[in-house]
Design a protein around this motif. Sequence first.
Motif, PDB file in Angstrom:
ATOM      1  N   ILE A 136       0.864  -1.189   0.000  1.00 49.77           N
ATOM      2  CA  ILE A 136       0.000   0.000   0.000  1.00 49.77           C
ATOM      3  C   ILE A 136       0.896   1.233   0.000  1.00 49.77           C
ATOM      4  O   ILE A 136       1.175   1.821   1.045  1.00 49.77           O
ATOM      5  N   ASP A 137       1.406   1.611  -1.153  1.00 51.06           N
ATOM      6  CA  ASP A 137       2.304   2.760  -1.231  1.00 51.06           C
ATOM      7  C   ASP A 137       2.154   3.447  -2.592  1.00 51.06           C
ATOM      8  O   ASP A 137       3.104   3.528  -3.367  1.00 51.06           O
ATOM      9  N   LYS A 146      -5.113  -2.300   9.200  1.00 48.92           N
ATOM     10  CA  LYS A 146      -5.795  -3.389   9.901  1.00 48.92           C
ATOM     11  C   LYS A 146      -6.226  -2.952  11.297  1.00 48.92           C
ATOM     12  O   LYS A 146      -7.346  -3.246  11.733  1.00 48.92           O
ATOM     13  N   MET A 147      -5.348  -2.230  12.001  1.00 44.62           N
ATOM     14  CA  MET A 147      -5.681  -1.768  13.345  1.00 44.62           C
ATOM     15  C   MET A 147      -6.900  -0.852  13.331  1.00 44.62           C
ATOM     16  O   MET A 147      -7.768  -0.940  14.196  1.00 44.62           O
ATOM     17  N   LEU A 148      -6.951   0.026  12.323  1.00 42.98           N
ATOM     18  CA  LEU A 148      -8.106   0.918  12.211  1.00 42.98           C
ATOM     19  C   LEU A 148      -9.377   0.122  11.944  1.00 42.98           C
ATOM     20  O   LEU A 148     -10.401   0.318  12.609  1.00 42.98           O
ATOM     21  N   ALA A 149      -9.313  -0.776  10.983  1.00 41.77           N
ATOM     22  CA  ALA A 149     -10.494  -1.564  10.628  1.00 41.77           C
ATOM     23  C   ALA A 149     -10.982  -2.413  11.800  1.00 41.77           C
ATOM     24  O   ALA A 149     -12.191  -2.616  11.972  1.00 41.77           O
ATOM     25  N   LYS A 150     -10.049  -2.903  12.643  1.00 43.89           N
ATOM     26  CA  LYS A 150     -10.385  -3.782  13.763  1.00 43.89           C
ATOM     27  C   LYS A 150     -10.628  -3.014  15.067  1.00 43.89           C
ATOM     28  O   LYS A 150     -10.681  -3.612  16.141  1.00 43.89           O
ATOM     29  N   ILE A 165      -7.010   1.621  -2.551  1.00 44.34           N
ATOM     30  CA  ILE A 165      -6.289   0.354  -2.594  1.00 44.34           C
ATOM     31  C   ILE A 165      -6.772  -0.601  -1.501  1.00 44.34           C
ATOM     32  O   ILE A 165      -6.892  -1.811  -1.706  1.00 44.34           O
ATOM     33  N   THR A 166      -7.063  -0.051  -0.314  1.00 44.36           N
ATOM     34  CA  THR A 166      -7.403  -0.906   0.831  1.00 44.36           C
ATOM     35  C   THR A 166      -8.886  -1.246   0.936  1.00 44.36           C
ATOM     36  O   THR A 166      -9.267  -2.090   1.750  1.00 44.36           O
ATOM     37  N   MET A 167      -9.735  -0.626   0.114  1.00 44.25           N
ATOM     38  CA  MET A 167     -11.175  -0.770   0.309  1.00 44.25           C
ATOM     39  C   MET A 167     -11.663  -2.210   0.110  1.00 44.25           C
ATOM     40  O   MET A 167     -12.646  -2.631   0.724  1.00 44.25           O
ATOM     41  N   VAL A 226     -13.289   1.057   5.942  1.00 41.95           N
ATOM     42  CA  VAL A 226     -12.380   2.203   6.091  1.00 41.95           C
ATOM     43  C   VAL A 226     -12.677   3.213   4.994  1.00 41.95           C
ATOM     44  O   VAL A 226     -12.625   2.895   3.806  1.00 41.95           O
ATOM     45  N   ILE A 227     -13.005   4.433   5.397  1.00 43.10           N
ATOM     46  CA  ILE A 227     -13.314   5.505   4.453  1.00 43.10           C
ATOM     47  C   ILE A 227     -12.431   6.701   4.747  1.00 43.10           C
ATOM     48  O   ILE A 227     -11.764   6.769   5.783  1.00 43.10           O
ATOM     49  N   LEU A 228     -12.435   7.650   3.838  1.00 44.96           N
ATOM     50  CA  LEU A 228     -11.650   8.864   4.022  1.00 44.96           C
ATOM     51  C   LEU A 228     -12.578  10.023   4.344  1.00 44.96           C
ATOM     52  O   LEU A 228     -13.600  10.216   3.693  1.00 44.96           O
ATOM     53  N   MET A 229     -12.191  10.808   5.342  1.00 47.73           N
ATOM     54  CA  MET A 229     -12.928  12.000   5.729  1.00 47.73           C
ATOM     55  C   MET A 229     -12.043  13.210   5.495  1.00 47.73           C
ATOM     56  O   MET A 229     -10.958  13.317   6.073  1.00 47.73           O
ATOM     57  N   ASP A 230     -12.488  14.129   4.625  1.00 46.57           N
ATOM     58  CA  ASP A 230     -11.690  15.336   4.368  1.00 46.57           C
ATOM     59  C   ASP A 230     -12.422  16.614   4.782  1.00 46.57           C
ATOM     60  O   ASP A 230     -11.976  17.717   4.451  1.00 46.57           O
TER      61      ASP A 230
END
Length: 301
Positions: free
Chosen positions: A43-44, A178-182, A201-203, A209-213
């Motif tokens: 993931i980069d 993973k830590m965020l999702a769990k 990439i991670t979805m 996991v979503i992005l908040m802007d």
Amino acid sequence: MVFNSAHKKSVIYLTLIVLLLSPGVALKAHANDIRILAPRAKIDPVYDYFIELTRLVLSKSEHLYPKSKLVFVAHDDVTQGRSLMLLEDNYVDILWTGTNARRELRYLPVRIPLFRGLLGYRVLLIRQEDKEKFLQIKAPEQLKKLNACQGAHWPDSDILEANGYLVSRVVHFNAMFKMLAKKRCDYFPRAIFEGYAEQRITMQKYPNVILMDELILHYNFPIYYFVEKNNTVLAKRLDSGLKTALDDGSLMNLMRTHRVSKHLFPLEKWQGKRYFELSNDILGSDLSLKNQQFWLNLKAQ
């Protein structure tokens, strides 16, 4: 089992020796080769931007230096701290990373922000079910009650903690998603040019996991090229190439057109966001802060 500091250091160096002598590691074939680390993780997505930028910067001065090529040094998900050790021990020639006073004393920085300061604008990766909770956050004190995932060796972790934020320091980059999702942390701050691509990439693996802007953390935090302390020739070449790319507009053109950053434009769309300002006292007397040509201010566009 408890290890003393000397034992820990020997283990780290033994790991690096095994890593660098293993098959597939790219060492210098020619004296003028410029060695950089291969992507640090699956993931980069931002890695490709810095490769294109480095090639652009080197092209600006190629008529003044012997012909050279980039050589990619393979590694097994080396952490940021170990990457800097590889630079110090002359296994790689260039690193790009966020700066702090300690790094600038130990290595030679090229003090021109590679993303014009946008590393310090941090959007939040969160869980889908927490979106409404984050939308209700109106003041820093509310966010400080929640726990952020950040890299164990990242200057960002120091900045957040110095400003009163809770941080879980994580050694391996991929583990933070993973830590965020769990639910082992509440949010994962990412640079404004990193978060969108990483979330896409991670979805599949972490669909919650979503992005908040709507809420953005901001602190002055440049990402610089670093070279080994005595490699003044390469540092001078990078400095000259970056200044040329800034002056002729090719750096901004790369930012506008590259897949990882083109979504940031037009920059005016960032004016209406909520910003929480953080101080960054770990920069020391950073000379680049005094040159506004190097920086973008999203709030003032």
